[in-house]
Design a protein around this motif. Structure first.
Motif, PDB file in Angstrom:
ATOM      1  N   CYS A 174     -15.633  -0.836 -92.265  1.00 29.22           N
ATOM      2  CA  CYS A 174     -17.024  -1.283 -92.237  1.00 29.22           C
ATOM      3  C   CYS A 174     -17.871  -0.224 -91.554  1.00 29.22           C
ATOM      4  N   TYR A 175     -19.130  -0.104 -91.966  1.00 29.55           N
ATOM      5  CA  TYR A 175     -19.996   0.959 -91.456  1.00 29.55           C
ATOM      6  C   TYR A 175     -21.381   0.407 -91.110  1.00 29.55           C
ATOM      7  N   LYS A 176     -21.996   1.067 -90.142  1.00 30.48           N
ATOM      8  CA  LYS A 176     -23.366   0.740 -89.762  1.00 30.48           C
ATOM      9  C   LYS A 176     -24.083   2.029 -89.385  1.00 30.48           C
ATOM     10  N   LEU A 177     -25.193   2.292 -90.024  1.00 29.02           N
ATOM     11  CA  LEU A 177     -26.011   3.440 -89.653  1.00 29.02           C
ATOM     12  C   LEU A 177     -27.067   2.977 -88.654  1.00 29.02           C
ATOM     13  N   HIS A 178     -27.100   3.624 -87.503  1.00 29.99           N
ATOM     14  CA  HIS A 178     -28.122   3.354 -86.492  1.00 29.99           C
ATOM     15  C   HIS A 178     -29.275   4.330 -86.720  1.00 29.99           C
ATOM     16  N   ASN A 179     -30.423   3.797 -87.072  1.00 28.90           N
ATOM     17  CA  ASN A 179     -31.565   4.666 -87.398  1.00 28.90           C
ATOM     18  C   ASN A 179     -32.506   4.871 -86.222  1.00 28.90           C
ATOM     19  N   HIS A 180     -32.137   4.388 -85.034  1.00 28.35           N
ATOM     20  CA  HIS A 180     -32.861   4.716 -83.813  1.00 28.35           C
ATOM     21  C   HIS A 180     -32.066   5.794 -83.080  1.00 28.35           C
ATOM     22  N   MET A 181     -32.638   6.965 -82.961  1.00 25.71           N
ATOM     23  CA  MET A 181     -31.905   8.142 -82.473  1.00 25.71           C
ATOM     24  C   MET A 181     -31.407   7.961 -81.048  1.00 25.71           C
ATOM     25  N   GLN A 182     -30.185   8.456 -80.810  1.00 26.02           N
ATOM     26  CA  GLN A 182     -29.575   8.430 -79.482  1.00 26.02           C
ATOM     27  C   GLN A 182     -28.812   9.733 -79.269  1.00 26.02           C
ATOM     28  N   THR A 183     -28.526  10.036 -77.994  1.00 26.13           N
ATOM     29  CA  THR A 183     -27.639  11.157 -77.713  1.00 26.13           C
ATOM     30  C   THR A 183     -26.236  10.815 -78.201  1.00 26.13           C
ATOM     31  N   TRP A 184     -25.379  11.832 -78.308  1.00 23.62           N
ATOM     32  CA  TRP A 184     -24.017  11.587 -78.791  1.00 23.62           C
ATOM     33  C   TRP A 184     -23.273  10.640 -77.857  1.00 23.62           C
ATOM     34  N   ASP A 185     -23.415  10.832 -76.541  1.00 27.71           N
ATOM     35  CA  ASP A 185     -22.729   9.962 -75.590  1.00 27.71           C
ATOM     36  C   ASP A 185     -23.169   8.512 -75.747  1.00 27.71           C
ATOM     37  N   ARG A 186     -24.475   8.294 -75.878  1.00 28.35           N
ATOM     38  CA  ARG A 186     -24.975   6.930 -76.039  1.00 28.35           C
ATOM     39  C   ARG A 186     -24.551   6.353 -77.387  1.00 28.35           C
ATOM     40  N   ALA A 187     -24.494   7.200 -78.414  1.00 23.31           N
ATOM     41  CA  ALA A 187     -24.012   6.749 -79.714  1.00 23.31           C
ATOM     42  C   ALA A 187     -22.555   6.312 -79.622  1.00 23.31           C
ATOM     43  N   PHE A 188     -21.741   7.099 -78.912  1.00 24.58           N
ATOM     44  CA  PHE A 188     -20.330   6.742 -78.713  1.00 24.58           C
ATOM     45  C   PHE A 188     -20.235   5.387 -78.025  1.00 24.58           C
ATOM     46  N   MET A 189     -21.024   5.182 -76.959  1.00 26.35           N
ATOM     47  CA  MET A 189     -21.013   3.918 -76.226  1.00 26.35           C
ATOM     48  C   MET A 189     -21.423   2.747 -77.126  1.00 26.35           C
ATOM     49  N   THR A 190     -22.437   2.972 -77.946  1.00 23.95           N
ATOM     50  CA  THR A 190     -22.925   1.915 -78.821  1.00 23.95           C
ATOM     51  C   THR A 190     -21.846   1.472 -79.802  1.00 23.95           C
ATOM     52  N   CYS A 191     -21.213   2.413 -80.448  1.00 30.76           N
ATOM     53  CA  CYS A 191     -20.161   2.069 -81.409  1.00 30.76           C
ATOM     54  C   CYS A 191     -19.004   1.347 -80.724  1.00 30.76           C
ATOM     55  N   ALA A 192     -18.612   1.833 -79.544  1.00 27.31           N
ATOM     56  CA  ALA A 192     -17.518   1.197 -78.813  1.00 27.31           C
ATOM     57  C   ALA A 192     -17.884  -0.233 -78.444  1.00 27.31           C
ATOM     58  N   GLY A 193     -19.121  -0.436 -77.995  1.00 26.61           N
ATOM     59  CA  GLY A 193     -19.554  -1.777 -77.638  1.00 26.61           C
ATOM     60  C   GLY A 193     -19.549  -2.726 -78.819  1.00 26.61           C
ATOM     61  N   GLU A 194     -19.771  -2.206 -80.004  1.00 25.61           N
ATOM     62  CA  GLU A 194     -19.791  -3.038 -81.210  1.00 25.61           C
ATOM     63  C   GLU A 194     -18.401  -3.250 -81.793  1.00 25.61           C
ATOM     64  N   GLY A 195     -17.378  -2.710 -81.116  1.00 21.65           N
ATOM     65  CA  GLY A 195     -16.010  -2.892 -81.592  1.00 21.65           C
ATOM     66  C   GLY A 195     -15.545  -1.821 -82.550  1.00 21.65           C
ATOM     67  N   GLY A 196     -16.244  -0.705 -82.590  1.00 17.02           N
ATOM     68  CA  GLY A 196     -15.875   0.359 -83.506  1.00 17.02           C
ATOM     69  C   GLY A 196     -15.855   1.715 -82.836  1.00 17.02           C
ATOM     70  N   TYR A 197     -16.220   2.743 -83.573  1.00 17.44           N
ATOM     71  CA  TYR A 197     -16.213   4.114 -83.073  1.00 17.44           C
ATOM     72  C   TYR A 197     -17.111   4.950 -83.977  1.00 17.44           C
ATOM     73  N   LEU A 198     -17.539   6.100 -83.477  1.00 21.92           N
ATOM     74  CA  LEU A 198     -18.305   7.004 -84.318  1.00 21.92           C
ATOM     75  C   LEU A 198     -17.470   7.366 -85.547  1.00 21.92           C
ATOM     76  N   ALA A 199     -18.082   7.289 -86.704  1.00 20.67           N
ATOM     77  CA  ALA A 199     -17.358   7.385 -87.970  1.00 20.67           C
ATOM     78  C   ALA A 199     -16.508   8.647 -88.063  1.00 20.67           C
ATOM     79  N   ILE A 200     -15.302   8.472 -88.602  1.00 18.78           N
ATOM     80  CA  ILE A 200     -14.361   9.569 -88.819  1.00 18.78           C
ATOM     81  C   ILE A 200     -14.018   9.609 -90.302  1.00 18.78           C
ATOM     82  N   MET A 201     -14.104  10.791 -90.876  1.00 16.05           N
ATOM     83  CA  MET A 201     -13.828  10.948 -92.292  1.00 16.05           C
ATOM     84  C   MET A 201     -12.345  11.276 -92.499  1.00 16.05           C
ATOM     85  N   ASP A 202     -11.622  10.384 -93.148  1.00 15.41           N
ATOM     86  CA  ASP A 202     -10.207  10.607 -93.427  1.00 15.41           C
ATOM     87  C   ASP A 202      -9.960  11.155 -94.828  1.00 15.41           C
ATOM     88  N   THR A 203     -10.899  10.920 -95.731  1.00 17.08           N
ATOM     89  CA  THR A 203     -10.758  11.372 -97.116  1.00 17.08           C
ATOM     90  C   THR A 203     -12.102  11.867 -97.620  1.00 17.08           C
TER      91      THR A 203
END
Length: 317
Positions: A174-203
């Motif tokens: 599942c994916y979610k694009l956050h369109n309110h800009m954040q620093t990378w650290d804050r983006a990492f925190m946001t994804c973790a808080g939502e139960g996920g992680y900054l997107a990783i491309m496997d394929t």
């Protein structure tokens, strides 16, 4: 359950099953009937603002001593001073909980000599191990509790109450694009808080999926002061070792390049230095190529999560 089966017991057993299954929230929260909600204990100290934000990102609030049951539960679960959600951030001297409950309506007892608003800088409230309270500077660090007032939440196919996560059949994520800009650290925190992680491309297919997600957000739908509205943080970082790029899960980016999963934009990565800081964070561009960026530069970002990432398992019981 078999022990409850009697001529009239079938309906009883079904009722018990429904009552148990109805109580559902994140795996890292515990339900307490006394306070009609879910608690999560966070033992790693944080500032009040960081604690508030992390609870908020998890769909909860920083816990406050709303009644005696609440105070007794918090006191029984911690032997350390902990943050409460009570603050006067908006107007000094006017204390409210995150939910807007005035401090004077809470059954609290002050520690000796408190509150003292030392140096006119103490705008947040902590609970001491003995259940008394004190005012402190919000920039100090303490453990904290997050609270969700609810018996059960309705989860979507992505295993979250957040409707902005969408399931992608091609990747199983599942994916979610956050369109309110954040620093990378804050983006990492946001994804973790939502139960996920900054997107990783496997394929290569997943890279295409991210490109399609970005295409749904034109420039005027990306909000922030930065002009870089074609770039979106993902889970790529050089981990402080310039030029050695890996994903946040430890996959070498060179391998992803060799297998055609990702490709750098022309002339990238450049690792341009700004105020002594190089470009250590990775982002995907609107055209599907990748770029290096300053971690402190706010960008849009994409979170990824497994549909079952917030579900409780037997190990969590």
């Amino acid at each position: 359950m078999e022990l409850l089966i009697t001529p009239t017991g079938m309906s009883v057993s079904v009722m018990i099953y429904l009552a148990v299954s109805w109580l559902k929230f994140r795996y890292d929260y515990v339900y307490h009937s006394e306070i009609e909600g879910w608690l999560k204990q966070n033992n790693i100290p944080a500032t009040w603002q960081e604690a508030r934000l992390r609870c908020h990102l998890e769909g909860a609030e920083l816990a406050s001593p709303l009644d005696l049951d609440f105070i007794n539960i918090l006191k029984s679960r911690s032997h350390l001073a902990t943050w409460t959600g009570v603050h006067s951030s908006f107007s000094k001297g006017y204390y409210f909980s995150i939910e807007g409950v005035p401090l004077l309506r809470m059954p609290i007892s002050w520690a000796p000599g408190e509150p003292d608003n030392y140096d006119n800088k103490e705008q947040c409230i902590i609970m001491m191990p003995n259940g008394t309270f004190a005012d402190v500077c919000c920039d100090e660090s303490f453990p904290y509790f997050c609270y969700k007032k609810s018996k059960s939440e309705v989860f979507n196919v992505c295993g979250t109450t957040d409707p902005n996560y969408t399931y992608e059949t091609r990747t199983g994520s599942c994916y979610k694009l956050h369109n309110h800009m954040q620093t990378w650290d804050r983006a990492f925190m946001t994804c973790a808080g939502e139960g996920g992680y900054l997107a990783i491309m496997d394929t290569a297919v997943e890279t295409q999926v991210l490109r399609e997600i970005i295409s749904r957000y034109p420039l005027n739908k990306i909000y922030g002061a930065s002009v870089y509205k074609d770039d979106f943080f993902v889970g790529i970082h050089d981990w402080g070792d310039a030029g050695v790029w890996t994903t946040i899960h430890g996959q070498p980016v060179d391998r992803l390049i060799d297998t055609g999963v990702i490709s750098w934009s022309q002339g990238q990565p450049k690792n341009i230095t700004y105020n002594g800081l190089g470009e250590s964070c990775g982002c995907i561009r609107r055209d599907g190529s990748f770029n290096d960026a300053w971690c402190h530069l706010p960008l849009g970002f994409i979170c990824e999560k497994a549909p079952d990432s917030l579900e409780r398992t037997e190990d969590d019981e």
